[in-house]
Design a protein around this motif. Structure first.
Motif, PDB file in Angstrom:
ATOM      1  N   PRO A 150       0.825  -1.199   0.000  1.00 56.23           N
ATOM      2  CA  PRO A 150       0.000   0.000   0.000  1.00 56.23           C
ATOM      3  C   PRO A 150       0.867   1.259   0.000  1.00 56.23           C
ATOM      4  O   PRO A 150       1.935   1.296   0.603  1.00 56.23           O
ATOM      5  CB  PRO A 150      -0.782  -0.129   1.312  1.00 56.23           C
ATOM      6  CG  PRO A 150       0.086  -0.957   2.201  1.00 56.23           C
ATOM      7  CD  PRO A 150       0.895  -1.853   1.315  1.00 56.23           C
ATOM      8  N   GLY A 151       0.381   2.259  -0.690  1.00 62.35           N
ATOM      9  CA  GLY A 151       1.204   3.440  -0.968  1.00 62.35           C
ATOM     10  C   GLY A 151       1.489   4.329   0.225  1.00 62.35           C
ATOM     11  O   GLY A 151       2.542   4.963   0.285  1.00 62.35           O
ATOM     12  N   GLY A 152       0.547   4.386   1.176  1.00 55.53           N
ATOM     13  CA  GLY A 152       0.676   5.327   2.295  1.00 55.53           C
ATOM     14  C   GLY A 152       2.036   5.322   2.981  1.00 55.53           C
ATOM     15  O   GLY A 152       2.713   6.353   3.047  1.00 55.53           O
ATOM     16  N   PRO A 153       2.468   4.155   3.477  1.00 55.60           N
ATOM     17  CA  PRO A 153       3.748   4.122   4.185  1.00 55.60           C
ATOM     18  C   PRO A 153       4.922   4.540   3.291  1.00 55.60           C
ATOM     19  O   PRO A 153       5.882   5.149   3.767  1.00 55.60           O
ATOM     20  CB  PRO A 153       3.888   2.658   4.609  1.00 55.60           C
ATOM     21  CG  PRO A 153       2.499   2.109   4.584  1.00 55.60           C
ATOM     22  CD  PRO A 153       1.763   2.871   3.533  1.00 55.60           C
ATOM     23  N   ASN A 154       4.857   4.221   1.988  1.00 58.83           N
ATOM     24  CA  ASN A 154       5.950   4.596   1.074  1.00 58.83           C
ATOM     25  C   ASN A 154       5.974   6.092   0.804  1.00 58.83           C
ATOM     26  O   ASN A 154       7.036   6.703   0.730  1.00 58.83           O
ATOM     27  CB  ASN A 154       5.828   3.825  -0.239  1.00 58.83           C
ATOM     28  CG  ASN A 154       6.242   2.379  -0.044  1.00 58.83           C
ATOM     29  OD1 ASN A 154       7.231   2.109   0.627  1.00 58.83           O
ATOM     30  ND2 ASN A 154       5.458   1.463  -0.575  1.00 58.83           N
ATOM     31  N   ILE A 155       4.788   6.682   0.643  1.00 59.82           N
ATOM     32  CA  ILE A 155       4.732   8.142   0.458  1.00 59.82           C
ATOM     33  C   ILE A 155       5.334   8.807   1.698  1.00 59.82           C
ATOM     34  O   ILE A 155       6.136   9.740   1.597  1.00 59.82           O
ATOM     35  CB  ILE A 155       3.264   8.623   0.286  1.00 59.82           C
ATOM     36  CG1 ILE A 155       2.651   8.001  -0.957  1.00 59.82           C
ATOM     37  CG2 ILE A 155       3.171  10.144   0.336  1.00 59.82           C
ATOM     38  CD1 ILE A 155       2.350   8.905  -2.100  1.00 59.82           C
ATOM     39  N   GLU A 156       4.969   8.315   2.859  1.00 61.74           N
ATOM     40  CA  GLU A 156       5.478   8.904   4.102  1.00 61.74           C
ATOM     41  C   GLU A 156       7.000   8.791   4.165  1.00 61.74           C
ATOM     42  O   GLU A 156       7.686   9.747   4.539  1.00 61.74           O
ATOM     43  CB  GLU A 156       4.845   8.199   5.315  1.00 61.74           C
ATOM     44  CG  GLU A 156       5.335   8.805   6.612  1.00 61.74           C
ATOM     45  CD  GLU A 156       4.703   8.224   7.863  1.00 61.74           C
ATOM     46  OE1 GLU A 156       3.998   7.201   7.792  1.00 61.74           O
ATOM     47  OE2 GLU A 156       4.929   8.819   8.932  1.00 61.74           O
ATOM     48  N   ARG A 157       7.516   7.649   3.776  1.00 65.31           N
ATOM     49  CA  ARG A 157       8.978   7.423   3.817  1.00 65.31           C
ATOM     50  C   ARG A 157       9.689   8.381   2.867  1.00 65.31           C
ATOM     51  O   ARG A 157      10.672   9.029   3.234  1.00 65.31           O
ATOM     52  CB  ARG A 157       9.242   5.962   3.407  1.00 65.31           C
ATOM     53  CG  ARG A 157      10.602   5.441   3.747  1.00 65.31           C
ATOM     54  CD  ARG A 157      10.605   3.904   3.783  1.00 65.31           C
ATOM     55  NE  ARG A 157      10.013   3.302   2.590  1.00 65.31           N
ATOM     56  CZ  ARG A 157      10.635   3.118   1.438  1.00 65.31           C
ATOM     57  NH1 ARG A 157      11.894   3.496   1.286  1.00 65.31           N
ATOM     58  NH2 ARG A 157      10.025   2.547   0.412  1.00 65.31           N
ATOM     59  N   PHE A 158       9.216   8.511   1.629  1.00 61.08           N
ATOM     60  CA  PHE A 158       9.849   9.415   0.664  1.00 61.08           C
ATOM     61  C   PHE A 158       9.711  10.872   1.115  1.00 61.08           C
ATOM     62  O   PHE A 158      10.622  11.669   0.938  1.00 61.08           O
ATOM     63  CB  PHE A 158       9.226   9.227  -0.730  1.00 61.08           C
ATOM     64  CG  PHE A 158       9.920   8.171  -1.532  1.00 61.08           C
ATOM     65  CD1 PHE A 158       9.769   6.825  -1.204  1.00 61.08           C
ATOM     66  CD2 PHE A 158      10.724   8.497  -2.614  1.00 61.08           C
ATOM     67  CE1 PHE A 158      10.423   5.831  -1.922  1.00 61.08           C
ATOM     68  CE2 PHE A 158      11.384   7.519  -3.354  1.00 61.08           C
ATOM     69  CZ  PHE A 158      11.225   6.181  -3.005  1.00 61.08           C
ATOM     70  N   ALA A 159       8.555  11.190   1.700  1.00 60.28           N
ATOM     71  CA  ALA A 159       8.288  12.579   2.096  1.00 60.28           C
ATOM     72  C   ALA A 159       9.295  13.080   3.132  1.00 60.28           C
ATOM     73  O   ALA A 159       9.598  14.275   3.189  1.00 60.28           O
ATOM     74  CB  ALA A 159       6.867  12.694   2.646  1.00 60.28           C
TER      75      ALA A 159
END
Ligand code: KG4
Ligand code: ZN
Length: 334
Positions: free
Chosen positions: A181-190
């Motif tokens: 799921p994208g949420g955790p990855n967006i948070e990591r990149f952010a």
């Protein structure tokens, strides 16, 4: 009152979860078997695959939950399962299994609304918490703000008029080739990006509603990525993630501030998968200094059986059990 042990089953999407919870508050076990690795290959949840997998593992997860709680099936007082909203085939597996178990054991059965489960997740983490409080449910399928007036008594304040916030995290992540799921990855990149580098517009309605809207923000971010790809300009994924995440959280804060001004109150629970986002937590805690903010730990934010057991307990006390004619309601509104 005698202790009440609930065995709960949650299979509304891609997690097969079974929990054993005492008196709606004390988790004896909360087993979660995630299918993420299977669906990741396809970039999102494949409904048919999800239901087949639930069917394959549900017996095993029930056994593990009982083992960890150190109880036998006969010690259970009430069997609960999510009946909606969610994926029809996935819901059917958990609900029918629960009915079968209830019938075979001669124990009462109760169907639980998944959203009510998310709202109740805070009761498991914060033993002293009781209504009234405001609750923000932010997940892959929902963006709802409501007042919890009493146990099982809800007053909806606002909801999304289009996409759910988690769904938008997932769609943007997919466009950026980040895994599901994208949420955790967006948070990591952010974390490594500049949140003020790209200005994405915040959605606004003409009327003075408190409703949310995320499709406009989704389109602006996707357009930004498409335009740059078309012009062969390398995009900075970190900056896109940080700027998107900031705008998405700004939009939540803006409406919730208005809601507190209208409805008053001093407690806010934030629940659902997106509430496990640390950036969001910090933003809320530093913005709403006069409000007590309750956000459960990660395991209780995302889909899990324990939250279903807690909701089942309070619902049973108020309205009793469900009968076997209760069917799945994939699109039920809250
Ligand atoms: O509550 P949940 O497990 O399932 C639904 O009921 O939808 O929520 C899943 C959603 C997904 O969209 C996922 O990307 C999002 O929660 N999510 C996050 C984070 N962790 C999970 N979104 C933003 N930041 C996170 N750290
Ligand atoms: Zn959920």
């Amino acid at each position: 009152m005698k202790d009440m042990i609930v065995l709960s089953i949650e299979t509304s999407c891609d997690e097969t979860s079974v929990a054993i919870v005492k008196n709606g508050r004390e988790i004896l076990s909360n087993k979660i078997l995630s299918q993420i690795d299977i669906h990741n290959e396809f970039g999102g949840v494949v409904p048919e695959v999800a239901s087949r997998k639930h069917l394959e593992v549900i017996n095993l997860v029930v056994d593990e939950a009982l083992k960890e709680a150190e109880i036998k099936l006969n010690d259970v007082d009430l069997i609960a399962a999510t009946y909606g909203p969610g994926l029809v085939g996935a819901l059917l597996v958990g609900l029918q299994y629960a009915k079968g178990l209830s019938y075979a054991l001669n124990k009462e059965f109760i169907g639980v609304n998944h959203i009510e489960g998310h709202i109740s997740s805070c009761f498991l983490e914060y033993k002293e918490l009781s209504p009234p409080f405001m609750s923000l449910v932010i997940s892959g399928g929902h963006t709802i703000l409501l007042n919890v007036v009493d146990y099982g008594v809800y007053e909806k304040i606002a909801e999304t008029r289009d996409d759910a916030i988690g769904e938008v995290f997932d769609k943007i992540a997919r466009k950026l080739n980040l895994s599901y799921p994208g949420g955790p990855n967006i948070e990591r990149f952010a974390k490594d990006g500049d949140e003020n580098s790209i200005k994405f517009p915040k959605s606004k309605f003409e009327d003075d509603t408190l409703d949310f809207s995320y499709s406009g923000l989704k389109s602006s971010v996707l357009n930004y990525i498409n335009q740059n790809n078309l012009n062969k300009i390398d995009i900075n994924k970190e900056n896109v993630c940080a700027s998107f995440q900031k705008t998405a959280v700004d939009m939540l804060i803006q409406n919730i501030e208005k809601a507190f001004n209208i409805y008053g109150g001093s407690k806010l629970c934030i629940v659902g998968g997106v509430s496990s986002n640390e950036y969001l937590k910090n933003r809320f805690k530093s913005y709403f200094r006069d409000v007590e903010i309750y956000i459960p730990s990660k395991i209780l934010c995302t889909d899990n059986g324990a939250m279903i057991a807690s909701a089942a307990y309070y619902s049973y006390i108020k309205n009793g059990s469900s009968d076997y004619t209760l069917n799945v309601s994939p699109n039920i509104k809250f």
